[in-house]
Design an enzyme around this catalytic site. Structure first.
Site, PDB file in Angstrom:
ATOM      1  N   ARG A  62      22.210  45.356  48.243  1.00 47.20           N
ATOM      2  CA  ARG A  62      23.331  44.487  48.624  1.00 47.20           C
ATOM      3  C   ARG A  62      24.392  45.285  49.382  1.00 47.20           C
ATOM      4  NH1 ARG A  62      26.064  40.522  44.262  1.00 47.20           N
ATOM      5  NH2 ARG A  62      26.788  42.393  43.200  1.00 47.20           N
TER       6      ARG A  62
ATOM      7  N   ARG B 173      29.218  48.069  47.061  1.00 43.51           N
ATOM      8  CA  ARG B 173      30.185  48.067  45.952  1.00 43.51           C
ATOM      9  C   ARG B 173      29.933  49.279  45.057  1.00 43.51           C
ATOM     10  NH1 ARG B 173      29.986  42.118  43.238  1.00 43.51           N
ATOM     11  NH2 ARG B 173      30.210  43.455  41.416  1.00 43.51           N
TER      12      ARG B 173
HETATM   13  P1  AMP Z   1      31.282  40.426  39.548  1.00 43.02           P
HETATM   14  O1  AMP Z   1      31.783  40.475  40.961  1.00 43.02           O
HETATM   15  O2  AMP Z   1      31.306  39.033  38.993  1.00 43.02           O
HETATM   16  O3  AMP Z   1      29.944  41.104  39.390  1.00 43.02           O
HETATM   17  O4  AMP Z   1      32.329  41.253  38.667  1.00 43.02           O
HETATM   18  C1  AMP Z   1      32.545  42.636  38.911  1.00 43.02           C
HETATM   19  C2  AMP Z   1      33.166  43.285  37.689  1.00 43.02           C
HETATM   20  O5  AMP Z   1      34.460  42.706  37.448  1.00 43.02           O
HETATM   21  C3  AMP Z   1      32.423  43.104  36.391  1.00 43.02           C
HETATM   22  O6  AMP Z   1      31.380  44.054  36.236  1.00 43.02           O
HETATM   23  C4  AMP Z   1      33.554  43.329  35.378  1.00 43.02           C
HETATM   24  O7  AMP Z   1      33.901  44.707  35.308  1.00 43.02           O
HETATM   25  C5  AMP Z   1      34.707  42.623  36.049  1.00 43.02           C
HETATM   26  N1  AMP Z   1      34.763  41.188  35.681  1.00 43.02           N
HETATM   27  C6  AMP Z   1      34.605  40.123  36.528  1.00 43.02           C
HETATM   28  N2  AMP Z   1      34.726  38.967  35.871  1.00 43.02           N
HETATM   29  C7  AMP Z   1      34.955  39.292  34.572  1.00 43.02           C
HETATM   30  C8  AMP Z   1      35.138  38.512  33.396  1.00 43.02           C
HETATM   31  N3  AMP Z   1      35.109  37.177  33.408  1.00 43.02           N
HETATM   32  N4  AMP Z   1      35.338  39.180  32.223  1.00 43.02           N
HETATM   33  C9  AMP Z   1      35.385  40.539  32.188  1.00 43.02           C
HETATM   34  N5  AMP Z   1      35.187  41.322  33.261  1.00 43.02           N
HETATM   35  C10 AMP Z   1      34.978  40.703  34.449  1.00 43.02           C
END
Ligand code: AMP
Length: 204
Positions: free
Chosen positions: A126, A152
């Site tokens: 990605r 990322r």
């Molecule tokens: P994502 O882009 O959804 O993969 O989120 C990236 C990172 O942000 C995750 O691995 C967590 O560290 C943090 N994160 C995003 N959403 C949440 C959530 N609802 N609760 C806790 N951590 C979150």
């Protein structure tokens, strides 16, 4: 229409939520994107930025307030799509309370299912466009020539495995919490195939 997308990292939640945004004219709310924007702006506390970079979950208190403020904005009046929230039972309970306060109900909770081996392959390939945030896959939807993309910092194989473990630890509790609102959707195949399964699941 209020929808929730739940699924492992790289399941296609963001891609599919963006398509529904166009179709229903309601915003996509992605806690990961909101947190990354704060991290890039230097407004996310250092300890939380470190948890994110390592692929761990932030405490519920760090994300619930973000959602509370966001769903109160005028563009959410017709509904919204949650992508990446809730991720724990505590967050799901907080969302229930918020929706009750504003007299709204969830319509569907879509669980996107993709096997771990495919997830790892999707995530390590990605890349995200530096200026638009568009998401590419190095082999299946490569960035156009000249486009500046980056990986990322939590999209490495090691960190993806940690994020998959986090997901495995919490998704059963969410599935139980949401009971009859849950629709399970096969997230394998191309974007259009998954999108048509999602349309059926929303109507079912
Ligand atoms: P994502 O882009 O959804 O993969 O989120 C990236 C990172 O942000 C995750 O691995 C967590 O560290 C943090 N994160 C995003 N959403 C949440 C959530 N609802 N609760 C806790 N951590 C979150």
């Amino acid at each position: 229409m209020i929808l929730v997308f739940i699924g492992p990292p790289g399941a296609g939640k963001g891609t599919q939520a963006a398509k529904l945004t166009k179709r229903f004219g309601i915003p996509q709310i992605a806690t990961g994107d909101m947190l990354r924007a704060r991290k890039a702006a230097g407004t996310l506390p250092q300890d939380l930025a470190e948890i994110m970079s390592a692929g761990g979950l932030l405490p519920d208190s760090a994300v619930v307030g973000l959602i509370r403020d966001r769903i109160a904005e005028p563009d959410c009046a017709k509904g919204f799509i949650l992508d990446g929230f809730p991720r724990t039972k505590g967050q799901a309970e907080a969302l229930d309370a918020m929706l009750k306060e504003i007299g709204r109900d969830l319509d569907r909770v879509l669980f996107l299912q993709v096997p771990d081996t495919l997830i790892v392959e999707r995530i390590v390939n990605r890349r995200v466009c530096v200026s638009t945030g568009e998401v590419f896959h190095l082999m299946y939807s490569p960035p156009p020539p000249g486009r500046e993309v980056k990986q990322r910092d939590d999209d490495t194989e090691e960190k993806v495995r940690r994020r998959l473990t986090e997901y495995a630890n919490t998704f059963q509790a969410l599935r139980q919490h949401y009971g009859s609102l849950v629709r399970e959707v096969d997230g394998t195949g191309n974007i259009e195939e998954v999108s048509s399964r999602i349309s059926q699941a929303i109507e079912a």
